[in-house]
Scaffold this active site. Structure first.
Site, PDB file in Angstrom:
ATOM      1  N   ASP A 176      38.379  39.655  47.478  1.00 51.97           N
ATOM      2  CA  ASP A 176      38.125  39.418  48.904  1.00 51.97           C
ATOM      3  C   ASP A 176      37.256  38.172  49.110  1.00 51.97           C
ATOM      4  O   ASP A 176      37.040  37.738  50.243  1.00 51.97           O
ATOM      5  CB  ASP A 176      37.528  40.661  49.587  1.00 51.97           C
ATOM      6  CG  ASP A 176      36.172  41.045  49.032  1.00 51.97           C
ATOM      7  OD1 ASP A 176      35.733  40.460  48.022  1.00 51.97           O
ATOM      8  OD2 ASP A 176      35.534  41.955  49.609  1.00 51.97           O
ATOM      9  N   SER A 177      36.808  37.550  48.007  1.00 52.74           N
ATOM     10  CA  SER A 177      36.170  36.236  48.101  1.00 52.74           C
ATOM     11  C   SER A 177      37.104  35.231  48.775  1.00 52.74           C
ATOM     12  O   SER A 177      36.652  34.185  49.247  1.00 52.74           O
ATOM     13  CB  SER A 177      35.763  35.734  46.707  1.00 52.74           C
ATOM     14  OG  SER A 177      36.881  35.782  45.829  1.00 52.74           O
ATOM     15  N   ASP A 192      41.518  43.536  45.686  1.00 47.98           N
ATOM     16  CA  ASP A 192      40.264  44.059  46.234  1.00 47.98           C
ATOM     17  C   ASP A 192      40.518  44.850  47.510  1.00 47.98           C
ATOM     18  O   ASP A 192      41.256  44.396  48.385  1.00 47.98           O
ATOM     19  CB  ASP A 192      39.368  42.870  46.628  1.00 47.98           C
ATOM     20  CG  ASP A 192      38.112  42.777  45.793  1.00 47.98           C
ATOM     21  OD1 ASP A 192      37.745  43.766  45.135  1.00 47.98           O
ATOM     22  OD2 ASP A 192      37.495  41.693  45.813  1.00 47.98           O
ATOM     23  N   LYS A 229      40.464  47.269  43.392  1.00 50.09           N
ATOM     24  CA  LYS A 229      39.040  47.220  43.033  1.00 50.09           C
ATOM     25  C   LYS A 229      38.223  47.642  44.238  1.00 50.09           C
ATOM     26  O   LYS A 229      38.530  47.243  45.367  1.00 50.09           O
ATOM     27  CB  LYS A 229      38.625  45.817  42.572  1.00 50.09           C
ATOM     28  CG  LYS A 229      37.117  45.705  42.299  1.00 50.09           C
ATOM     29  CD  LYS A 229      36.762  44.451  41.532  1.00 50.09           C
ATOM     30  CE  LYS A 229      36.650  43.213  42.363  1.00 50.09           C
ATOM     31  NZ  LYS A 229      35.637  43.265  43.449  1.00 50.09           N
ATOM     32  N   GLU A 234      33.975  48.241  45.533  1.00 51.40           N
ATOM     33  CA  GLU A 234      32.562  47.982  45.232  1.00 51.40           C
ATOM     34  C   GLU A 234      31.751  49.266  45.364  1.00 51.40           C
ATOM     35  O   GLU A 234      31.996  50.076  46.265  1.00 51.40           O
ATOM     36  CB  GLU A 234      32.005  46.917  46.192  1.00 51.40           C
ATOM     37  CG  GLU A 234      32.645  45.551  46.000  1.00 51.40           C
ATOM     38  CD  GLU A 234      32.005  44.471  46.857  1.00 51.40           C
ATOM     39  OE1 GLU A 234      30.984  44.735  47.538  1.00 51.40           O
ATOM     40  OE2 GLU A 234      32.545  43.346  46.835  1.00 51.40           O
ATOM     41  N   GLU A 255      28.487  42.126  38.419  1.00 50.78           N
ATOM     42  CA  GLU A 255      28.244  40.829  39.066  1.00 50.78           C
ATOM     43  C   GLU A 255      26.748  40.542  39.169  1.00 50.78           C
ATOM     44  O   GLU A 255      25.974  41.373  39.671  1.00 50.78           O
ATOM     45  CB  GLU A 255      28.881  40.794  40.466  1.00 50.78           C
ATOM     46  CG  GLU A 255      28.607  39.440  41.156  1.00 50.78           C
ATOM     47  CD  GLU A 255      29.494  39.132  42.349  1.00 50.78           C
ATOM     48  OE1 GLU A 255      30.420  39.907  42.643  1.00 50.78           O
ATOM     49  OE2 GLU A 255      29.232  38.080  42.986  1.00 50.78           O
TER      50      GLU A 255
HETATM   51  O1  KIV Z   1      36.071  38.970  45.438  1.00 50.82           O
HETATM   52  C1  KIV Z   1      35.925  38.503  44.291  1.00 50.82           C
HETATM   53  O2  KIV Z   1      36.321  37.372  43.982  1.00 50.82           O
HETATM   54  C2  KIV Z   1      35.254  39.337  43.306  1.00 50.82           C
HETATM   55  C3  KIV Z   1      34.838  38.687  42.027  1.00 50.82           C
HETATM   56  C4  KIV Z   1      33.623  37.906  42.282  1.00 50.82           C
HETATM   57  C5  KIV Z   1      34.669  39.670  40.932  1.00 50.82           C
HETATM   58  O3  KIV Z   1      35.013  40.474  43.555  1.00 50.82           O
END
Ligand code: KIV
Length: 283
Positions: free
Chosen positions: A39-40, A78, A108, A110, A177
């Site tokens: 989600d970055s 994510d 994924k 968090e 992280e």
């Molecule tokens: O969103 C993302 O790119 C991430 C990585 C930093 C692991 O969660």
């Protein structure tokens, strides 16, 4: 598949990068064990200040693109903020939507202890889950900034407990992280699933970086990023040359231009006819 990533623990280092598009996925696929549609992308590609505003549909759109580009690497998507925290059943509904609509191999989420029940719920229902602990960017408003975790000894026990709980809940791997390197090494030794470090030192089972950061395409990068390329400078140089040639009238050159078919070459200059034919040939 997700179990192949788990099986690499203690056998070989796990290599991964984020990817948001089909073309970068196709390039990275040959070198990476998994690709994360992180989600970055909200910050890197869409100009948000944090990952908090990222909607589920955006993750699905980019997830589909990466799945189309990848051939062999596992694609992990994510789950964005607000789509899984409320309850295990909300998490299942949204994660199942992501899996069905993108054809990715895992999601994924968090959170450590607080998400362990949800991880168990998803895994029991057929959804492989990668966990993510330490600095969890979706909680930025609670954490008070993008701050490294575990730099003081009193934080260690809670972070290690997070890792143990997500592993016990069935996560197939866990992202660590921005965690102090000695703690990341200790966690790696303590749990049976692979740790994937980003800013967590070399003692993890694998590493991940945001692709645009390691390519040298991001204007600001965290301390833990090594720039393996200068792609931003390459792009700027190419665009500068293009703009210069267009302004100087040297691009397009004859080799970039469609000629008329010999039988149709006008006998006398007839600019309007030439323009029409040229347009047809390029459309
Ligand atoms: O969103 C993302 O790119 C991430 C990585 C930093 C692991 O969660």
């Amino acid at each position: 598949m997700a179990p192949d990533i788990t099986a690499k623990k203690g056998v070989e280092p796990i290599v991964s990068l984020t990817s948001y598009h089909a073309h970068t996925a196709a390039i990275a696929d040959a070198y990476c064990d998994f690709l994360l549609v992180g989600d970055s992308l909200g910050m890197v590609m869409h100009g948000y200040e944090t990952t908090v505003p990222v909607p589920l549909d955006l993750m699905i759109m980019h997830g589909r693109a990466v799945v189309r580009g990848a051939r062999r690497a596992l694609v992990v998507v994510d789950m964005p903020f607000g789509t899984y925290e409320e309850s295990p059943s909300v998490a299942f509904r949204n994660a199942a939507k992501v899996m069905k609509e993108t054809d990715c191999g895992a999601v994924k989420i968090e959170g450590g202890r607080r998400m362990s029940e949800t991880i168990r719920f998803l895994v029991d229902r057929g959804i492989p889950v990668m966990a993510h602990i330490g600095l969890t960017p979706q909680s930025i408003n609670v954490l008070g900034g993008f701050k490294a975790q575990g730099q003081t000894a009193h934080q260690w026990a809670a972070i290690e407990e997070d890792a143990r709980l997500v592993a016990a809940a069935g996560a197939f791997a866990v992202v660590l992280e921005a965690i102090a390197a000695p703690l990341a090494s200790q966690i790696t030794a303590a749990i049976p699933i692979p740790t994937i470090g980003i800013g967590a030192g070399c003692g993890c089972d694998g590493q991940i970086l945001v692709m645009e950061d390691m390519l040298g395409l991001s204007p600001r990068v965290p301390k833990f990023v090594k720039e393996f390329g200068s792609v931003g400078a390459v792009i700027e140089g190419a665009i500068r040359s293009y703009a210069g040639e267009v302004r100087a009238g040297t691009f397009p050159a004859p080799e970039h231009t469609y000629a008329m078919k010999p039988a149709d070459v006008p006998q006398a200059a007839n600019p309007s006819r030439v323009t029409k034919k040229t347009k047809t040939a390029t459309s």
